[in-house]
Design an enzyme around this catalytic site. Structure first.
Site, PDB file in Angstrom:
ATOM      1  N   ASP A 110      29.966  26.938  20.956  1.00  0.00           N
ATOM      2  CA  ASP A 110      29.181  28.140  21.265  1.00  0.00           C
ATOM      3  C   ASP A 110      28.344  28.606  20.077  1.00  0.00           C
ATOM      4  O   ASP A 110      28.090  29.799  19.923  1.00  0.00           O
ATOM      5  CB  ASP A 110      30.106  29.288  21.737  1.00  0.00           C
ATOM      6  CG  ASP A 110      31.006  28.830  22.858  1.00  0.00           C
ATOM      7  OD1 ASP A 110      30.512  28.128  23.742  1.00  0.00           O
ATOM      8  OD2 ASP A 110      32.212  29.164  22.832  1.00  0.00           O
ATOM      9  N   LYS A 122      23.963  25.528  20.112  1.00  0.00           N
ATOM     10  CA  LYS A 122      23.397  24.171  20.028  1.00  0.00           C
ATOM     11  C   LYS A 122      22.335  23.953  21.097  1.00  0.00           C
ATOM     12  O   LYS A 122      21.355  23.255  20.868  1.00  0.00           O
ATOM     13  CB  LYS A 122      24.499  23.112  20.197  1.00  0.00           C
ATOM     14  CG  LYS A 122      25.491  23.076  19.049  1.00  0.00           C
ATOM     15  CD  LYS A 122      26.565  22.032  19.269  1.00  0.00           C
ATOM     16  CE  LYS A 122      27.436  22.317  20.460  1.00  0.00           C
ATOM     17  NZ  LYS A 122      28.241  23.553  20.366  1.00  0.00           N
ATOM     18  N   GLN A 173      30.730  21.210  22.036  1.00  0.00           N
ATOM     19  CA  GLN A 173      31.815  21.884  21.318  1.00  0.00           C
ATOM     20  C   GLN A 173      31.490  21.956  19.812  1.00  0.00           C
ATOM     21  O   GLN A 173      30.324  21.978  19.473  1.00  0.00           O
ATOM     22  CB  GLN A 173      33.176  21.216  21.570  1.00  0.00           C
ATOM     23  CG  GLN A 173      33.667  21.362  23.006  1.00  0.00           C
ATOM     24  CD  GLN A 173      33.131  20.303  23.942  1.00  0.00           C
ATOM     25  OE1 GLN A 173      33.105  19.130  23.608  1.00  0.00           O
ATOM     26  NE2 GLN A 173      32.692  20.699  25.104  1.00  0.00           N
ATOM     27  N   GLY A 210      28.873  24.300  27.713  1.00  0.00           N
ATOM     28  CA  GLY A 210      27.963  25.168  28.448  1.00  0.00           C
ATOM     29  C   GLY A 210      26.769  25.435  27.560  1.00  0.00           C
ATOM     30  O   GLY A 210      26.870  26.210  26.614  1.00  0.00           O
ATOM     31  N   HIS A 211      25.686  24.747  27.803  1.00  0.00           N
ATOM     32  CA  HIS A 211      24.502  24.924  26.964  1.00  0.00           C
ATOM     33  C   HIS A 211      23.502  25.812  27.691  1.00  0.00           C
ATOM     34  O   HIS A 211      23.050  25.496  28.780  1.00  0.00           O
ATOM     35  CB  HIS A 211      23.884  23.567  26.619  1.00  0.00           C
ATOM     36  CG  HIS A 211      24.717  22.789  25.655  1.00  0.00           C
ATOM     37  ND1 HIS A 211      24.515  21.467  25.376  1.00  0.00           N
ATOM     38  CD2 HIS A 211      25.772  23.168  24.903  1.00  0.00           C
ATOM     39  CE1 HIS A 211      25.413  21.066  24.492  1.00  0.00           C
ATOM     40  NE2 HIS A 211      26.182  22.080  24.191  1.00  0.00           N
TER      41      HIS A 211
END
Ligand code: IMP
Length: 423
Positions: free
Chosen positions: A15, A18, A221, A42-43
């Site tokens: 988080d 990225k 991650q 989750g991007h």
């Protein structure tokens, strides 16, 4: 002529932003490849008024014309993949010829999710996983009983492998739940479509580099969640660090030119495990509110803390960072004072700048905080370092000094343009 190869890696507990950095860096590349993880990531990418949250498909896909690959190091959730595929198509993103999946990538199958949740539910010490089936999928891979994209070439064999998987999982847990057989049918239905996208990611990248194309290898991650180098056992089940990039797409490590480490201007963690610089409750809530710190995959509140230079320095070393990207600086804009953890004090009174391998000891260390004056100025409009308040620059200088890594990017907002490129 040879193109360049850049790795983007998270340097905290994920988080870090990225997705935003990949989106910015993707501007100058032709190929984006994800090298590990699955739909636990989750991007989030903001383009204009639109927000895209991607879990399985590389966030580079938002850039028209770029080709995006899922490397062999990924565990590919076929159902999630096509859910995102269809959503992107619906929102007008042109996908034809733009996605490739490694023939060697392992499939994350519907029973992996069931197993993940069952294992967590009965664990005496929970990891706090995303429940996306990541651990069980990588266990099958390491246990040499996984199903790979290459197995989709023979539908009969694929069916038999799935059947075997279902039986194995069925013997391990009490109930497989109602939805499993429908999910398996749907997986079989979609399997030919996925197989059409199969490629050799290593060869594609090598040929691309030889033809002068630029390549971005996208990590998911972060370093502290790396299976080998993170806060084990409170980690994910893959190698998130830069070394995992070469293995995870199938190229040699000597081809990597740059490793961009992404750090948030403070620290967050979602899931269980120690967070040495964690705030007290009041400040934790305040930062969560200021930074919108809720998991993109699970919606869980993220725990927040000051910037941890012990971890960031460790990340710089273990990833061989060539540069840093600092994100969410603007979230600190209203604070009268900011702090950086420069070392840990052990209960025995010793000081250390080394990130400990013994995760239990991390629960007991006391971070030594260096207090710095805040800038109490809105930074969201800054586009050059000189436009940042002096105290913000001082904060960034200290991060550079402590991590021994130059800062190349500073992000000051969620939008694509809200970024400072340090020249
Ligand atoms: P898993 O990857 O779902 O097995 O979860 C293992 C640990 O990694 C848990 O602490 C999760 O909260 C954390 N984790 C997994 N993916 C992400 C991510 O994308 N961002 C932040 N934490 C993550």
């Amino acid at each position: 002529m040879s193109g360049s190869c850049t790795v983007v890696v998270g340097c905290q507990w994920g988080d870090e932003g990225k997705g935003k950095m990949v989106d910015v860096l993707a501007e100058d590349v032709d190929l984006v490849a994800r090298y590990q993880g699955g739909a636990n990531a989750g991007h989030t990418v903001h383009v204009g008024e639109e927000e895209f949250v991607l879990h399985q498909i590389p966030s580079g896909i938002i850039h028209p014309g770029k080709r995006c690959l899922l490397g062999n190091g990924v565990v590919l959730d076929l159902l999630q993949f096509f859910e995102e595929y269809e959503e992107l198509e619906k929102r007008g993103v042109q996908l034809t010829g733009r996605l490739g999946v490694s023939q060697r990538a392992h499939l994350l199958l519907p029973y992996h999710r069931i197993l993940d949740r069952a294992i967590e539910a009965r664990a005496s010490e929970r990891i706090g996983t995303t429940g996306r089936g990541i651990g069980p999928a990588y266990e099958d891979k390491a246990g040499r009983r996984g199903v790979r994209v290459a197995d989709l070439a023979d539908p009969e064999r694929f069916r038999a492998l799935l059947q075997r998987g279902v039986e194995r999982v069925g013997s391990q847990i009490e109930s497989l739940g109602n939805g499993l057989f429908e999910a398996i049918d749907r997986t079989i239905e979609l399997s030919a479509r996925l197989h059409d996208l199969a490629t050799d990611t290593g060869s594609e990248i090598l040929d691309g580099l030889a033809a002068g194309k630029n390549v971005l290898l996208e990590g998911a991650q972060g370093t502290a969640l790396d299976l080998d180098h993170g806060t084990y056992p409170f980690v994910t089940s893959s190698n998130t660090t830069a070394g995992g990039a070469a293995i995870g797409v199938g190229i040699g490590p000597t081809l990597i030119d740059r490793v961009v480490g992404v750090v948030k201007a403070y620290t967050t963690r979602v899931g269980n495990g120690p967070l040495p610089t964690g705030f007290d409750r009041e400040m934790d809530e305040r930062m969560r509110e200021l930074g919108g710190e809720f998991g993109a995959t699970t919606g869980r509140p993220r725990r927040c803390g000051w910037f941890d230079a012990v971890l960031a320095r460790y990340a710089a070393r273990v990833n061989g960072l060539t540069e840093l990207a600092v994100t969410k600086l603007d979230v600190l804009d209203t604070l009268p004072e900011v702090a950086i953890a420069v070392e840990y004090r052990t209960p025995e009174g010793a000081s250390t700048r080394e990130f400990p391998a013994d995760t239990r000891s991390l629960d007991r260390v006391e971070p030594r905080l260096e207090m710095l004056p805040g800038w109490e100025t809105d930074t969201t409009g800054a586009r050059r370092m000189e436009e940042l308040p002096a105290n913000a620059r001082r904060y960034l200088d200290r991060i550079e000094e402590l991590t021994e890594t130059p800062i190349a990017w500073v992000s000051v907002g969620t939008r694509r343009g809200q970024i400072i490129k340090v020249t």
